[in-house]
Scaffold this motif. Structure first.
Motif, PDB file in Angstrom:
ATOM      1  N   THR A   1       0.834  -1.203   0.000  1.00 18.48           N
ATOM      2  CA  THR A   1       0.000   0.000   0.000  1.00 18.48           C
ATOM      3  C   THR A   1       0.867   1.250   0.000  1.00 18.48           C
ATOM      4  O   THR A   1       0.546   2.244  -0.668  1.00 18.48           O
ATOM      5  CB  THR A   1      -0.950  -0.008   1.204  1.00 18.48           C
ATOM      6  OG1 THR A   1      -1.790  -1.172   1.130  1.00 18.48           O
ATOM      7  CG2 THR A   1      -1.825   1.226   1.232  1.00 18.48           C
ATOM      8  N   PHE A   2       1.993   1.219   0.708  1.00 24.97           N
ATOM      9  CA  PHE A   2       2.919   2.355   0.697  1.00 24.97           C
ATOM     10  C   PHE A   2       3.476   2.574  -0.705  1.00 24.97           C
ATOM     11  O   PHE A   2       3.518   3.705  -1.199  1.00 24.97           O
ATOM     12  CB  PHE A   2       4.064   2.112   1.682  1.00 24.97           C
ATOM     13  CG  PHE A   2       5.165   3.140   1.593  1.00 24.97           C
ATOM     14  CD1 PHE A   2       4.998   4.391   2.168  1.00 24.97           C
ATOM     15  CD2 PHE A   2       6.349   2.852   0.938  1.00 24.97           C
ATOM     16  CE1 PHE A   2       6.011   5.347   2.083  1.00 24.97           C
ATOM     17  CE2 PHE A   2       7.365   3.792   0.848  1.00 24.97           C
ATOM     18  CZ  PHE A   2       7.200   5.042   1.425  1.00 24.97           C
ATOM     19  N   SER A   3       3.890   1.498  -1.360  1.00 24.45           N
ATOM     20  CA  SER A   3       4.460   1.618  -2.705  1.00 24.45           C
ATOM     21  C   SER A   3       3.434   2.141  -3.703  1.00 24.45           C
ATOM     22  O   SER A   3       3.757   2.962  -4.563  1.00 24.45           O
ATOM     23  CB  SER A   3       5.002   0.262  -3.182  1.00 24.45           C
ATOM     24  OG  SER A   3       6.096  -0.160  -2.388  1.00 24.45           O
ATOM     25  N   MET A   4       2.191   1.677  -3.586  1.00 26.17           N
ATOM     26  CA  MET A   4       1.159   2.105  -4.513  1.00 26.17           C
ATOM     27  C   MET A   4       0.632   3.507  -4.187  1.00 26.17           C
ATOM     28  O   MET A   4       0.157   4.220  -5.075  1.00 26.17           O
ATOM     29  CB  MET A   4      -0.001   1.118  -4.495  1.00 26.17           C
ATOM     30  CG  MET A   4       0.342  -0.239  -5.090  1.00 26.17           C
ATOM     31  SD  MET A   4       0.705  -0.177  -6.858  1.00 26.17           S
ATOM     32  CE  MET A   4      -0.954  -0.128  -7.527  1.00 26.17           C
ATOM     33  N   GLY A   5       0.689   3.902  -2.921  1.00 29.37           N
ATOM     34  CA  GLY A   5       0.161   5.207  -2.550  1.00 29.37           C
ATOM     35  C   GLY A   5      -1.346   5.223  -2.487  1.00 29.37           C
ATOM     36  O   GLY A   5      -1.965   6.276  -2.668  1.00 29.37           O
ATOM     37  N   THR A   6      -1.955   4.063  -2.221  1.00 26.16           N
ATOM     38  CA  THR A   6      -3.415   3.986  -2.138  1.00 26.16           C
ATOM     39  C   THR A   6      -3.918   4.049  -0.704  1.00 26.16           C
ATOM     40  O   THR A   6      -5.112   3.891  -0.461  1.00 26.16           O
ATOM     41  CB  THR A   6      -3.931   2.691  -2.791  1.00 26.16           C
ATOM     42  OG1 THR A   6      -3.224   1.564  -2.237  1.00 26.16           O
ATOM     43  CG2 THR A   6      -3.719   2.715  -4.295  1.00 26.16           C
ATOM     44  N   GLY A   7      -3.005   4.300   0.243  1.00 24.81           N
ATOM     45  CA  GLY A   7      -3.424   4.467   1.625  1.00 24.81           C
ATOM     46  C   GLY A   7      -3.740   5.929   1.898  1.00 24.81           C
ATOM     47  O   GLY A   7      -3.902   6.736   0.973  1.00 24.81           O
ATOM     48  N   PRO A   8      -3.854   6.313   3.178  1.00 23.34           N
ATOM     49  CA  PRO A   8      -4.102   7.721   3.523  1.00 23.34           C
ATOM     50  C   PRO A   8      -3.051   8.618   2.885  1.00 23.34           C
ATOM     51  O   PRO A   8      -1.861   8.297   2.878  1.00 23.34           O
ATOM     52  CB  PRO A   8      -3.987   7.719   5.057  1.00 23.34           C
ATOM     53  CG  PRO A   8      -4.337   6.325   5.459  1.00 23.34           C
ATOM     54  CD  PRO A   8      -3.798   5.442   4.365  1.00 23.34           C
ATOM     55  N   SER A   9      -3.493   9.730   2.324  1.00 27.79           N
ATOM     56  CA  SER A   9      -2.603  10.600   1.564  1.00 27.79           C
ATOM     57  C   SER A   9      -1.541  11.208   2.471  1.00 27.79           C
ATOM     58  O   SER A   9      -1.756  11.443   3.654  1.00 27.79           O
ATOM     59  CB  SER A   9      -3.398  11.713   0.879  1.00 27.79           C
ATOM     60  OG  SER A   9      -4.123  12.459   1.839  1.00 27.79           O
ATOM     61  N   SER A  10      -0.389  11.462   1.863  1.00 24.47           N
ATOM     62  CA  SER A  10       0.723  12.056   2.601  1.00 24.47           C
ATOM     63  C   SER A  10       1.103  13.381   1.948  1.00 24.47           C
ATOM     64  O   SER A  10       1.124  13.510   0.730  1.00 24.47           O
ATOM     65  CB  SER A  10       1.938  11.110   2.593  1.00 24.47           C
ATOM     66  OG  SER A  10       3.075  11.761   3.113  1.00 24.47           O
ATOM     67  N   ALA A  11       1.399  14.390   2.795  1.00 26.71           N
ATOM     68  CA  ALA A  11       1.811  15.689   2.272  1.00 26.71           C
ATOM     69  C   ALA A  11       3.254  15.667   1.799  1.00 26.71           C
ATOM     70  O   ALA A  11       3.703  16.576   1.104  1.00 26.71           O
ATOM     71  CB  ALA A  11       1.617  16.759   3.352  1.00 26.71           C
TER      72      ALA A  11
END
Length: 351
Positions: A91-101
């Motif tokens: 999920t971190f690699s895909m970026g489909t979790g909670p958005s990060s600034a």
């Protein structure tokens, strides 16, 4: 494998703070200057790309994902699959979790969206007309759930989204809400909205383990107004001339797991069985596609078992053929997880 429409990238996450505290050691070694790893003492595997724990998100995107985004913009369907045990960094690699600034930690999906939008906006200045629709589905226990319209599932109508095949062999989703995006921020907001609705649960291996497969899809329609004018369509717009339609799937697969390690019981155990069955079907399809790519010629093409699961059925027109597929296999380097990491590597190696 480089000439195949199915490619595989392996990403090794860093040891977590708890793994360092427990004194766990690394069991995966990356060989220098070649995309090859050794797990344990002597098991070597080669992939199209291998990314060590030190590799940043930007490099993962530029080297493995960007070529598929380019093909998508040229009118080809594409699929990017993140696979691995729960807690391996999918999920971190895909970026489909909670958005990060933090832009440096942005995953595959936000980076792809940015590139797609910037490319289309630049081409629009030269006469391109385009439209983008977005859908976000969850496949939970072989039931499709529309993450952009979760109230429909909560209402308990008993009739969720279904998959149909049109006369051209394209997969059509019935009962799915496709949202029109009029700005790049619209797509990111829809991604965040859907991610919050995903089914997660705590297991012994991950406090927020994804219990479903998530499929975020960008549907693109392009039309060059200059081509329409040559054909006599003038300023007819999106409905007045030949257009190019393509889609790209970003698939965050539920973590592969052994029930003994996760401590799952009851509903969690049933979820695990469903997850593993879907992953097995997907592995069989990708293996068959890899065999077909390697054996081009007079021999009869092998059967591709798309109908064995809803996941492979849903992705059917974006796997194989002229479509481009990348499996991003994520593993833990911890010696404690060596068995799960080896299973992930073997699964990815089938492609």
């Amino acid at each position: 494998m480089a000439s195949s429409t199915v490619r595989v990238a392996l990403r090794i996450r860093p040891l977590s703070p708890s793994e360092h505290l427990n004194g766990e050691t690394e069991c995966v070694t990356q060989l220098p200057d070649v995309p090859q790893i050794v797990i344990g003492a002597d098991r070597a595997f080669t992939f199209d790309h291998v990314f060590s724990p030190e590799v940043a998100q930007e490099q993962v995107y530029d080297e493995s994902i960007k070529p598929l985004v380019s093909q998508f913009l040229q009118g080809y369907n594409a699929t990017i699959l993140a696979y691995g045990q729960t807690g391996s960094g999918k999920t971190f690699s895909m970026g489909t979790g909670p958005s990060s600034a933090d832009t440096e930690s942005q995953g595959v999906v936000p980076r792809a969206i940015s590139e797609i939008w910037n490319h289309l906006e630049q081409r629009a200045q030269g006469g391109l007309t385009y439209s983008i629709d977005v859908s976000f589905l969850e496949l939970y226990n072989e039931d499709l759930i529309d993450l952009l319209n979760p109230r429909a599932a909560a209402a308990g109508s008993g009739r969720g989204p279904s998959i149909r095949e049109d006369s051209r062999g394209n997969m059509v989703l019935v009962g799915v809400e496709r949202q029109r995006a009029r700005a790049q921020t619209d797509i990111l907001e829809l991604l965040h909205q859907g991610a919050l609705s995903r089914t997660t649960a705590s297991t012994d291996m991950n406090r927020t383990s994804s219990r479903s497969h998530a499929i975020f899809t960008v549907h693109l329609r392009q039309q060059d107004r200059r081509s329409s004018a040559l054909l006599g369509d003038g300023e007819a717009g999106m409905d007045g001339g030949p257009s190019i339609v393509s889609k790209i799937h970003f698939v965050d697969l539920a973590g592969s797991e052994r029930i003994k390690r996760t401590g799952a019981a009851g509903d969690r155990a049933r979820e695990g069985i469903s997850i593993n069955a879907g992953l097995l079907a997907l592995g069989n399809v990708i293996s068959a596609l890899g065999t077909a790519s390697a054996e081009r010629g007079p021999r009869r093409a092998p059967h591709v078992p798309y109908r064995d699961s809803k996941l492979t059925r849903l992705l059917q027109d974006s796997l194989g053929g002229n479509s481009q597929t990348l499996m991003l296999a994520c593993i833990s380097p911890s010696s404690r997880n060596s068995s799960e990491s080896l299973n992930t590597i073997r699964y990815a190696n089938r492609a």
